[in-house]
Each structure stands twice: as C-alpha cells, then as structure tokens.
Design a protein around this motif. Structure first.
Motif, PDB file in Angstrom:
ATOM      1  N   TYR A  14       0.821  -1.209   0.000  1.00  0.00           N
ATOM      2  CA  TYR A  14       0.000   0.000   0.000  1.00  0.00           C
ATOM      3  C   TYR A  14       0.855   1.259   0.000  1.00  0.00           C
ATOM      4  N   ASP A  15       0.318   2.305  -0.578  1.00  0.00           N
ATOM      5  CA  ASP A  15       0.982   3.612  -0.575  1.00  0.00           C
ATOM      6  C   ASP A  15       0.569   4.376   0.675  1.00  0.00           C
ATOM      7  N   GLU A  16       1.049   3.910   1.803  1.00  0.00           N
ATOM      8  CA  GLU A  16       0.690   4.534   3.069  1.00  0.00           C
ATOM      9  C   GLU A  16       1.785   4.278   4.087  1.00  0.00           C
ATOM     10  N   LYS A  17       1.709   4.981   5.214  1.00  0.00           N
ATOM     11  CA  LYS A  17       2.696   4.802   6.264  1.00  0.00           C
ATOM     12  C   LYS A  17       2.469   3.467   6.969  1.00  0.00           C
ATOM     13  N   GLY A  18       3.526   2.987   7.578  1.00  0.00           N
ATOM     14  CA  GLY A  18       3.447   1.716   8.291  1.00  0.00           C
ATOM     15  C   GLY A  18       4.542   0.784   7.835  1.00  0.00           C
ATOM     16  N   SER A  19       4.971  -0.100   8.727  1.00  0.00           N
ATOM     17  CA  SER A  19       6.037  -1.045   8.422  1.00  0.00           C
ATOM     18  C   SER A  19       5.563  -2.054   7.385  1.00  0.00           C
ATOM     19  N   LYS A  20       6.508  -2.733   6.759  1.00  0.00           N
ATOM     20  CA  LYS A  20       6.139  -3.777   5.804  1.00  0.00           C
ATOM     21  C   LYS A  20       5.329  -4.861   6.508  1.00  0.00           C
ATOM     22  N   LYS A  21       5.740  -5.233   7.715  1.00  0.00           N
ATOM     23  CA  LYS A  21       5.007  -6.256   8.462  1.00  0.00           C
ATOM     24  C   LYS A  21       3.545  -5.869   8.648  1.00  0.00           C
ATOM     25  N   ASP A  22       3.298  -4.641   9.073  1.00  0.00           N
ATOM     26  CA  ASP A  22       1.925  -4.188   9.313  1.00  0.00           C
ATOM     27  C   ASP A  22       1.106  -4.205   8.026  1.00  0.00           C
ATOM     28  N   GLN A  23       1.735  -3.794   6.922  1.00  0.00           N
ATOM     29  CA  GLN A  23       1.019  -3.772   5.653  1.00  0.00           C
ATOM     30  C   GLN A  23       0.748  -5.188   5.136  1.00  0.00           C
ATOM     31  N   ILE A  24       1.688  -6.100   5.364  1.00  0.00           N
ATOM     32  CA  ILE A  24       1.490  -7.495   4.950  1.00  0.00           C
ATOM     33  C   ILE A  24       0.336  -8.116   5.746  1.00  0.00           C
ATOM     34  N   VAL A  25       0.284  -7.844   7.043  1.00  0.00           N
ATOM     35  CA  VAL A  25      -0.818  -8.336   7.866  1.00  0.00           C
ATOM     36  C   VAL A  25      -2.152  -7.813   7.333  1.00  0.00           C
ATOM     37  N   LYS A  26      -2.210  -6.519   7.053  1.00  0.00           N
ATOM     38  CA  LYS A  26      -3.428  -5.911   6.539  1.00  0.00           C
ATOM     39  C   LYS A  26      -3.842  -6.555   5.215  1.00  0.00           C
ATOM     40  N   MET A  27      -2.865  -6.777   4.334  1.00  0.00           N
ATOM     41  CA  MET A  27      -3.152  -7.340   3.018  1.00  0.00           C
ATOM     42  C   MET A  27      -3.705  -8.758   3.132  1.00  0.00           C
ATOM     43  N   PHE A  28      -3.016  -9.621   3.900  1.00  0.00           N
ATOM     44  CA  PHE A  28      -3.453 -11.013   3.972  1.00  0.00           C
ATOM     45  C   PHE A  28      -4.748 -11.176   4.764  1.00  0.00           C
ATOM     46  N   ASP A  29      -4.963 -10.333   5.767  1.00  0.00           N
ATOM     47  CA  ASP A  29      -6.258 -10.364   6.456  1.00  0.00           C
ATOM     48  C   ASP A  29      -7.378 -10.038   5.471  1.00  0.00           C
ATOM     49  N   ALA A  30      -7.112  -9.100   4.554  1.00  0.00           N
ATOM     50  CA  ALA A  30      -8.131  -8.667   3.600  1.00  0.00           C
ATOM     51  C   ALA A  30      -8.452  -9.716   2.546  1.00  0.00           C
ATOM     52  N   ILE A  31      -7.444 -10.486   2.121  1.00  0.00           N
ATOM     53  CA  ILE A  31      -7.654 -11.440   1.017  1.00  0.00           C
ATOM     54  C   ILE A  31      -7.798 -12.882   1.493  1.00  0.00           C
ATOM     55  N   SER A  32      -7.795 -13.104   2.804  1.00  0.00           N
ATOM     56  CA  SER A  32      -7.763 -14.477   3.327  1.00  0.00           C
ATOM     57  C   SER A  32      -8.908 -15.339   2.806  1.00  0.00           C
ATOM     58  N   GLY A  33     -10.085 -14.752   2.677  1.00  0.00           N
ATOM     59  CA  GLY A  33     -11.233 -15.521   2.224  1.00  0.00           C
ATOM     60  C   GLY A  33     -11.127 -15.997   0.787  1.00  0.00           C
TER      61      GLY A  33
END
Length: 248
Positions: A14-33
């Motif tokens: 994402y084009d936003e602030k935050g560590s790579k770890k935090d962004q990876i968590v956000k991404m996989f939580d979003a696409i998990s289904g």
C-alpha cells in the motif's frame, strides 16, 4: 550480522505509512477468504505440484518435528503431514485472518492434534535453538521485512543437519517465457483481482515483490551467509517457481 538490505524489503502493498510487516498483515487479512481460489487461478493449479515436489524432497530425512513459516491457510502443512507423516507440524503466520481459514480446514480434516497453527513472526521465532528437524516456507520469504534476519532465525531453530525448504515465485530468465510471464503477472492477474478480490492492491504487489526478490546465485549466497552449508537450487515450470533446499 550486518543487514545488507534487499530491494524486496522496500516493496510494499500500500501507498501509506506503516512497516512492511503491518502492511502485509493488513493485506493477507483482507484477502484471506479468497486466497486459496486465487492461488489456484494464478498458477492454473500447478502450485499443487510445486508443493508436492518440495515436500517430497524431505522424505528421505524423515523429519519428526517440522516448522512451517508463513503457513497462511495451512495448505503446505496439511500436505506435508499427509506425505511425510511427522510427529507434529507447527505452522506460524502473522495474519490471523489466514490462520482462521487454516483452523477451519484442520477442524474439517480432524488434524488439530497433528498440526498446530499460531500467530508468529519470522523475524523473531518463539522457539528454542535446535527445535526442528525441518523448516519450510512456501511463497512467504519475499514478504519478510528483513530477509537476512528471517532466514537466520529459521537456521537457528533447526537442529544441526536439519533442512530448510523454500518455495518462491520467480521471474523466468529466458525469452519468450519471460515476456509472456510479465504480461500475465502485470495485466491478467490484476485484472482478475479487480473482479474477484476486495483488495486490488494485493495482486499488484505480487509481481512487484517477485521482481524485487533475490534469485538464483544471489539467493544461494544469502542462505550460506545466514548459516547454511549445502544449498540446492532448482527451477520449476520454466522458471516460474524457485526451489531451495539448505542444510544447517
């Protein structure tokens, strides 16, 4: 160990602030289904063959305790349990959304006693040194926030003589496969994701992270620098998938 720094560590979903770890968590939580069906589509089902080959590479070593890092929805761990029959497999991931999908699979298969899933960070593994006979990670190392630290940690928790197996997507090197792959990954996959996924940027991140990830000789050198001795590198399906086996 002095951190060299790798391009893949700077590629973010994402084009936003935050560590790579935090962004990876956000991404996989979003696409998990949608993660499992999207995987089948993106690889046209060939990823099942890649996983099987990687798992069977460990069969002659008869590992009893296995750690599956970045286990996601547990596909690799489930198949490893079936093909290797170890005493226990521990799967860890930083996305609870992905793990929740995996927990449902284990419950449906009755494998809760054979495989345990838990939140865990590859940068700081919560296990004693020399705990596991084998460590596996399928399609997860390019998401590490610090590649050297993550690989060094996996080496640490292995027993002497234990093996690390890595599967990772890679860019084909030869014409015309390379050009066909780039067209597919940068146009077809994102177009499909726009229709079927709630998180469009996740599948734009995929080809960028693959392109930035160290491959071949560079990856072999990295594994040796992180504490491994013998390293085997193979390519599957005309170079679309890379396989590494490294011995501590």
């Amino acid at each position: 160990m002095k951190h060299k720094g790798y391009k893949c560590e700077t590629v973010l979903p994402y084009d936003e602030k935050g560590s790579k770890k935090d962004q990876i968590v956000k991404m996989f939580d979003a696409i998990s289904g949608n993660y499992d069906p999207m995987n089948r589509f993106m690889t046209m089902g060939i990823d099942k063959q890649w996983r099987k080959k990687a798992i069977l590479s460990l069969k002659k070593f008869e590992p009893k305790q296995i750690l599956d890092v970045a286990t996601g929805t547990g596909d690799f761990a489930i198949n490893a349990n079936r093909l290797l029959q170890p005493e226990h497999i521990t799967g860890i991931d930083i996305s609870d959304g992905m793990l929740e999908v995996g927990r449902k699979k284990l419950a449906n298969l009755g494998l809760q006693d054979k495989i345990s899933l838990a939140i865990g960070d590859s940068m700081k593994l919560d296990f004693e040194t020399g705990t596991f006979d084998a460590v596996t990670v399928a399609f997860g190392v390019r998401n590490f926030e610090n590649l050297e630290q993550g690989i060094t940690e996996m080496c640490r928790v292995l027993k002497p003589g234990g093996n690390l197996v890595i599967l990772e997507m890679s860019e084909p090197e030869r014409f015309p496969t390379r050009e066909m792959y780039r067209i597919y990954s940068k146009t077809v996959i994102p177009a499909f994701a726009r229709v079927f996924s709630k998180d469009k940027k996740a599948y734009s991140y995929l080809p960028k992270s693959i392109e930035a990830f160290p491959q071949g000789k560079e990856m072999v050198a990295l594994l040796k620098r992180c504490g491994f001795s013998q390293v085997v590198n193979k390519k599957f399906t005309m170079g679309v998938c890379a396989f590494y086996m490294a011995t501590k």
